[in-house]
Design a protein around this motif. Structure first.
Motif, PDB file in Angstrom:
ATOM      1  N   ALA A  38     -10.262   5.626  -0.825  1.00 27.39           N
ATOM      2  CA  ALA A  38     -10.231   7.086  -0.740  1.00 27.39           C
ATOM      3  C   ALA A  38     -10.945   7.535   0.526  1.00 27.39           C
ATOM      4  N   VAL A  39     -10.315   8.482   1.221  1.00 29.19           N
ATOM      5  CA  VAL A  39     -10.841   9.013   2.476  1.00 29.19           C
ATOM      6  C   VAL A  39     -10.735  10.533   2.415  1.00 29.19           C
ATOM      7  N   ARG A  41      -0.518   7.441 -10.902  1.00 29.43           N
ATOM      8  CA  ARG A  41       0.415   6.671 -10.076  1.00 29.43           C
ATOM      9  C   ARG A  41      -0.260   5.688  -9.122  1.00 29.43           C
ATOM     10  N   CYS A  42      -1.523   5.882  -8.838  1.00 28.20           N
ATOM     11  CA  CYS A  42      -2.232   5.064  -7.853  1.00 28.20           C
ATOM     12  C   CYS A  42      -2.485   3.646  -8.384  1.00 28.20           C
ATOM     13  N   ASN A  43      -2.300   2.671  -7.524  1.00 25.93           N
ATOM     14  CA  ASN A  43      -2.570   1.274  -7.842  1.00 25.93           C
ATOM     15  C   ASN A  43      -3.704   0.760  -6.965  1.00 25.93           C
ATOM     16  N   ALA A  44      -4.224  -0.401  -7.317  1.00 24.90           N
ATOM     17  CA  ALA A  44      -5.250  -1.035  -6.493  1.00 24.90           C
ATOM     18  C   ALA A  44      -4.729  -1.155  -5.067  1.00 24.90           C
ATOM     19  N   ASN A  45      -5.600  -0.921  -4.109  1.00 24.96           N
ATOM     20  CA  ASN A  45      -5.308  -0.986  -2.672  1.00 24.96           C
ATOM     21  C   ASN A  45      -4.491   0.174  -2.136  1.00 24.96           C
ATOM     22  N   ASP A  46      -4.087   1.107  -2.982  1.00 20.32           N
ATOM     23  CA  ASP A  46      -3.462   2.328  -2.472  1.00 20.32           C
ATOM     24  C   ASP A  46      -4.546   3.175  -1.816  1.00 20.32           C
ATOM     25  N   LEU A  47      -4.124   4.050  -0.927  1.00 22.69           N
ATOM     26  CA  LEU A  47      -5.027   4.928  -0.209  1.00 22.69           C
ATOM     27  C   LEU A  47      -4.795   6.363  -0.661  1.00 22.69           C
ATOM     28  N   VAL A  48      -5.872   7.047  -1.042  1.00 24.56           N
ATOM     29  CA  VAL A  48      -5.783   8.449  -1.446  1.00 24.56           C
ATOM     30  C   VAL A  48      -6.576   9.292  -0.452  1.00 24.56           C
ATOM     31  N   ILE A  49      -5.942  10.354   0.000  1.00 27.67           N
ATOM     32  CA  ILE A  49      -6.561  11.293   0.931  1.00 27.67           C
ATOM     33  C   ILE A  49      -6.941  12.532   0.134  1.00 27.67           C
ATOM     34  N   THR A  50      -8.250  12.800   0.039  1.00 24.66           N
ATOM     35  CA  THR A  50      -8.721  13.927  -0.758  1.00 24.66           C
ATOM     36  C   THR A  50     -10.132  14.321  -0.366  1.00 24.66           C
ATOM     37  N   ASP A  51     -10.452  15.584  -0.563  1.00 20.57           N
ATOM     38  CA  ASP A  51     -11.826  16.058  -0.447  1.00 20.57           C
ATOM     39  C   ASP A  51     -12.446  16.204  -1.834  1.00 20.57           C
ATOM     40  N   ASP A  52     -11.699  15.870  -2.870  1.00 21.01           N
ATOM     41  CA  ASP A  52     -12.148  16.005  -4.251  1.00 21.01           C
ATOM     42  C   ASP A  52     -12.947  14.760  -4.647  1.00 21.01           C
ATOM     43  N   MET A  75       0.838  -1.188   0.000  1.00 21.60           N
ATOM     44  CA  MET A  75       0.000   0.000   0.000  1.00 21.60           C
ATOM     45  C   MET A  75       0.876   1.242   0.000  1.00 21.60           C
ATOM     46  N   GLN A  76       0.400   2.234  -0.709  1.00 26.89           N
ATOM     47  CA  GLN A  76       1.014   3.564  -0.758  1.00 26.89           C
ATOM     48  C   GLN A  76      -0.076   4.553  -0.387  1.00 26.89           C
ATOM     49  N   ILE A  77       0.267   5.583   0.344  1.00 29.70           N
ATOM     50  CA  ILE A  77      -0.684   6.651   0.644  1.00 29.70           C
ATOM     51  C   ILE A  77      -0.333   7.854  -0.226  1.00 29.70           C
ATOM     52  N   TRP A  78      -1.347   8.341  -0.961  1.00 34.50           N
ATOM     53  CA  TRP A  78      -1.215   9.526  -1.802  1.00 34.50           C
ATOM     54  C   TRP A  78      -2.099  10.622  -1.208  1.00 34.50           C
ATOM     55  N   VAL A  79      -1.583  11.834  -1.117  1.00 38.59           N
ATOM     56  CA  VAL A  79      -2.352  12.931  -0.534  1.00 38.59           C
ATOM     57  C   VAL A  79      -2.525  14.033  -1.564  1.00 38.59           C
ATOM     58  N   ASP A  80      -3.777  14.396  -1.796  1.00 39.88           N
ATOM     59  CA  ASP A  80      -4.111  15.556  -2.609  1.00 39.88           C
ATOM     60  C   ASP A  80      -3.834  16.757  -1.705  1.00 39.88           C
ATOM     61  N   ALA A  81      -2.597  17.244  -1.755  1.00 39.50           N
ATOM     62  CA  ALA A  81      -2.080  18.101  -0.687  1.00 39.50           C
ATOM     63  C   ALA A  81      -2.332  19.589  -0.860  1.00 39.50           C
ATOM     64  N   ASP A  82      -2.829  20.029  -2.004  1.00 36.94           N
ATOM     65  CA  ASP A  82      -3.030  21.469  -2.188  1.00 36.94           C
ATOM     66  C   ASP A  82      -3.978  22.054  -1.149  1.00 36.94           C
ATOM     67  N   ALA A  83      -5.011  21.324  -0.774  1.00 32.74           N
ATOM     68  CA  ALA A  83      -5.990  21.843   0.194  1.00 32.74           C
ATOM     69  C   ALA A  83      -5.989  21.059   1.502  1.00 32.74           C
ATOM     70  N   CYS A  84      -4.994  20.233   1.704  1.00 37.04           N
ATOM     71  CA  CYS A  84      -4.943  19.377   2.892  1.00 37.04           C
ATOM     72  C   CYS A  84      -4.593  20.202   4.133  1.00 37.04           C
ATOM     73  N   PRO A  85      -5.447  20.132   5.161  1.00 37.47           N
ATOM     74  CA  PRO A  85      -5.129  20.855   6.404  1.00 37.47           C
ATOM     75  C   PRO A  85      -3.813  20.351   7.017  1.00 37.47           C
ATOM     76  N   SER A  86      -3.061  21.267   7.617  1.00 40.05           N
ATOM     77  CA  SER A  86      -1.763  20.896   8.188  1.00 40.05           C
ATOM     78  C   SER A  86      -1.904  19.849   9.291  1.00 40.05           C
ATOM     79  N   VAL A  87      -2.989  19.878  10.057  1.00 36.51           N
ATOM     80  CA  VAL A  87      -3.164  18.870  11.108  1.00 36.51           C
ATOM     81  C   VAL A  87      -3.333  17.479  10.512  1.00 36.51           C
TER      82      VAL A  87
END
Length: 147
Positions: A89-90, A64-75, A1-13
């Protein structure tokens, strides 16, 4: 598993929660944004800066995302693409997107966009709270515990 973050709007916390989770579990973590995102010196944590433009970071994550990777996004459209690739996706408040409901979620999003485009004031999202951070951290822990 890889975690990908849509970081442009990601809160710092949320970034802090993800960094700690990656350091604890050694799951690779990548922040993707069209600006520089500072990350700690750690072989499992990286930052990927993409060119500016509409959905450039989203497109890079999908590529870049593969099956079972986790993406953090509000999009929501990005989440839909990740679910179609059998990823997870969370959002930033800890709510997991679901294949069974993503089409309805997209429809509601598009409907609200139309209402706002017509000039109707719909209000924005509620302020990010300590409870949101806790919900997010708990969701990430649950996901990483089952990987």
């Amino acid at each position: 598993m890889q975690i990908w973050v849509d970081a442009d709007a990601c809160p710092s916390v949320i970034r802090e929660v993800l960094v700690k989770a990656s350091q604890r579990t050694l799951v690779p973590l990548t922040f993707v944004a069209n600006q520089h995102i500072s990350v700690p010196h750690n072989e499992h944590i990286t930052s990927l800066q993409v060119s500016a433009g509409f959905d450039v970071a989203d497109d890079e994550i999908v590529k870049r995302c593969n099956a079972n990777d986790l993406v953090i996004t509000d999009d929501i459209p990005l989440a839909a693409e990740i679910l179609a690739k059998d990823g997870l996706a969370v959002n930033f408040r800890g709510q997991a997107y679901d294949k069974a409901t993503i089409k309805a979620t997209l429809t509601m999003r598009d409907f609200m966009d139309q209402i706002r485009a017509s000039g109707e004031r719909t209000g924005g999202p509620k302020s990010f709270s300590a409870k949101d951070k806790m919900n997010f951290a708990n969701q990430i822990d649950r996901i990483l515990a089952t990987r």
